[in-house]
Design a protein around this motif. Structure first.
Motif, short mmCIF file in Angstrom:
data_model
loop_
_atom_site.label_atom_id
_atom_site.label_comp_id
_atom_site.label_asym_id
_atom_site.label_seq_id
_atom_site.Cartn_x
_atom_site.Cartn_y
_atom_site.Cartn_z
N PHE A 130 0.83 -1.21 0.00
CA PHE A 130 0.00 0.00 0.00
C PHE A 130 0.86 1.26 0.00
O PHE A 130 0.55 2.23 -0.68
CB PHE A 130 -0.96 -0.02 1.18
N ILE A 131 1.93 1.20 0.78
CA ILE A 131 2.82 2.38 0.81
C ILE A 131 3.39 2.61 -0.59
O ILE A 131 3.43 3.74 -1.09
CB ILE A 131 3.94 2.20 1.86
N TYR A 132 3.75 1.52 -1.22
CA TYR A 132 4.33 1.65 -2.57
C TYR A 132 3.28 2.16 -3.56
O TYR A 132 3.54 3.07 -4.35
CB TYR A 132 4.88 0.30 -3.03
N LEU A 133 2.09 1.58 -3.49
CA LEU A 133 1.06 1.96 -4.46
C LEU A 133 0.57 3.39 -4.29
O LEU A 133 0.15 4.03 -5.25
CB LEU A 133 -0.14 1.00 -4.34
N THR A 134 0.62 3.88 -3.08
CA THR A 134 0.15 5.25 -2.88
C THR A 134 1.30 6.26 -2.89
O THR A 134 1.10 7.42 -2.60
CB THR A 134 -0.60 5.38 -1.54
N SER A 135 2.48 5.76 -3.22
CA SER A 135 3.61 6.71 -3.30
C SER A 135 3.85 7.09 -4.75
O SER A 135 3.33 6.47 -5.66
CB SER A 135 4.88 6.06 -2.72
N GLY A 136 4.63 8.09 -4.95
CA GLY A 136 4.95 8.53 -6.32
C GLY A 136 5.37 9.96 -6.31
O GLY A 136 5.60 10.56 -5.26
N THR A 178 1.71 12.16 -5.45
CA THR A 178 0.74 11.10 -5.17
C THR A 178 -0.51 11.58 -4.46
O THR A 178 -1.60 11.39 -4.96
CB THR A 178 1.39 10.04 -4.28
#
Lengths: 203, 286
Positions: free
Chosen positions: B32-38, B41
């Motif tokens: 989740f941390i990865y998917l909501t990072s960017g 984001t």
């Protein structure tokens, strides 16, 4: 006796099943995570899951549609001039922040499409109309409440530290069980030694 | 032994279960941390509140204060018989910049205190302590003054525009400078020239060299108008004056007094002959 044995067997059976379920879940999550990470890394850009991006909600301007601290899925890409009144769009504001608001009016001016937007929970429309070039995604209608709080917390320093605690506890528990097993082995060894030494002294 | 084995097996299972649980938790958390990072984001939501209130729109004083940068003691005298460029520095002597431009006017004041606008212009918006030079061309000798309008609402005066005047700038001919001591003794001004000139000089002590030249012009004009006989008389008189002056010219001016007095009476008599001419000459000096 058989009945008792069955009762005794049932408990381990439940544990075995639980263990199996956990194993399946673990491998599924691991596979999916690896799959998505690999795909989004290969495609570049922001991480996506089945073509959707996940965003954490920072404020309550769109409350009732989605709450503060939830995670929402938005679908990026496509023709950005396609949106109509009522659509919820994510766009880049002047200060490079992402804002998700509802379109209240579509303005066509000089061959360009502009959207007048408003937060559902706001009493007035946003000051500046949004140009279609600045729209990045459209809200997909999927939201997980409260998960955003957890993710934001996990990203923070304290959160990251707290996240380590279950792992540390697990390690401690592992260490403890190993130590106990070793001490039990020692005890049994001593007993064996004592048992073997006793007849020798008697003789 | 069987019991202990069973116990260890159970413990092992528990441990495995715990490990799997924790691993799933970590995996999900990291995912989740990865998917909501960017790069950009987090969706940020603003909250707009609008309120209505009233305020009086209009102009208000920006706090500027314009001053002329000139020496209080020193007199502003510019020498030059032809057109002279006069520069007057102005400064916004305040901590605040001007919010807009303002106007200035250059006035010429003559001996009768009639002010006449020579030129006007605008001073651009000056920052705090910024200077600007007002430049104008003085084509006539005389007294000049620059008027600067302060910004609207200066010192909370919204009714009228506050004006600030510079010191008087005297534009004089350089020749006049040499003749300055003569002003105190008008009798001595009997320089070679027409009789009318003498008269006007005695009447107006403050007349400058330019006045004299204009007098000469005026007298020339009247001479053209007047009869030829009178003209000849006039010229004769002036020639006589010249002659007498040549005779009396000496190192000290006081010695000439007597002879000049004689001349004056003579010139006065000649004026009586053509009074029109005299009036004309007076007019021209105004």
């Amino acid at each position: 006796m058989e009945k008792r044995a069955n009762k005794k067997r049932k408990k381990p059976n439940f544990m075995i099943w639980l263990n199996r379920v956990f194993t399946v879940v673990f491998y599924t999550v691991l596979t999916l995570a690896l799959f998505f990470v690999t795909i989004s890394k290969a495609s570049g850009g922001e991480p996506e899951i089945f073509g959707y991006q996940l965003k954490t909600v920072q404020s309550g301007s769109m409350e009732q549609e989605f709450q503060t601290g939830s995670i929402i899925a938005v679908k990026p890409g496509g023709d950005m001039t396609r949106f109509e009144k009522g659509d919820v769009i994510t766009f880049v504001a002047e200060d490079q922040k992402l804002i998700t608001h509802r379109v209240v009016e579509v303005v066509e001016s000089g061959g360009k499409t502009l959207y007048r937007t408003k937060g559902d929970n706001n009493n007035a429309a946003d000051l500046n109309p949004v140009r279609s070039e600045n729209v990045v995604a459209v809200y997909a209608g999927f939201t997980i409440p409260y998960l955003g709080y957890f993710v934001d917390f996990a990203k923070s320093q304290n959160g990251a530290f707290l996240l380590l605690i279950p792992g540390i506890l697990l390690l401690c528990y592992a260490g403890f069980t190993i130590w106990r097993a070793l001490s039990e082995l020692d005890k049994s060894k001593k007993r064996l030694d004592q048992a073997s030494e006793a007849p020798q002294s008697e003789s | 032994m069987n019991k202990t084995r069973l116990q260890t097996l159970k413990k092992k299972r528990k441990w495995l279960l715990m490990t799997k649980l924790v691993s799933i938790f970590y995996l999900l958390a990291i995912s989740f941390i990865y998917l909501t990072s960017g790069s950009a984001t987090e969706a940020h939501y603003n909250f707009v509140t609008s309120d209505s209130f009233e305020f009086q729109a209009g102009t208000w004083w920006d706090g500027s204060h314009l001053v002329f940068l000139e020496d209080e003691e020193e007199e502003n005298v510019v020498k030059g018989c032809e057109a002279v460029k006069v520069k007057i520095p102005v400064q916004n002597d305040s901590e605040y910049g001007m919010m807009g431009s303002t106007e200035y006017e250059v006035h010429q004041t003559n001996h009768k205190n009639d002010a006449q606008i020579v030129t006007s212009g605008t001073i651009p918006a000056l920052d705090a302590k910024e200077k600007e030079v007002i430049t104008f061309t003085a084509d006539k000798p005389g007294n000049y003054q620059v008027k600067v309008y302060q910004r609207e609402g200066y010192e909370d005066n919204y009714e009228t525009r506050t004006e600030t005047w510079s010191k008087t700038i005297k534009v004089v001919c350089e020749e006049d400078d040499e003749l300055k001591p003569d002003e105190s003794t008008p009798e001595e001004k009997g320089q070679p020239g027409s009789a009318d000139e003498n008269q006007t000089d005695t009447e107006e002590k403050e007349s400058t060299d330019s006045d004299r030249s204009s007098n000469e012009q005026a007298s020339d004009d009247t001479e053209e108008v007047s009869q030829e006989e009178e003209q000849s008389q006039d010229t004769d008189m002036s020639e006589e004056n010249k002659a007498t002056e040549d005779e009396t010219e000496g190192p000290s001016e006081t010695e000439d007094d007597e002879s000049e007095n004689v001349e004056e009476t003579e010139t006065q008599s000649s004026e009586e002959q053509n009074p029109d001419e005299d009036e004309d000459s007076r007019d021209s000096t105004k």
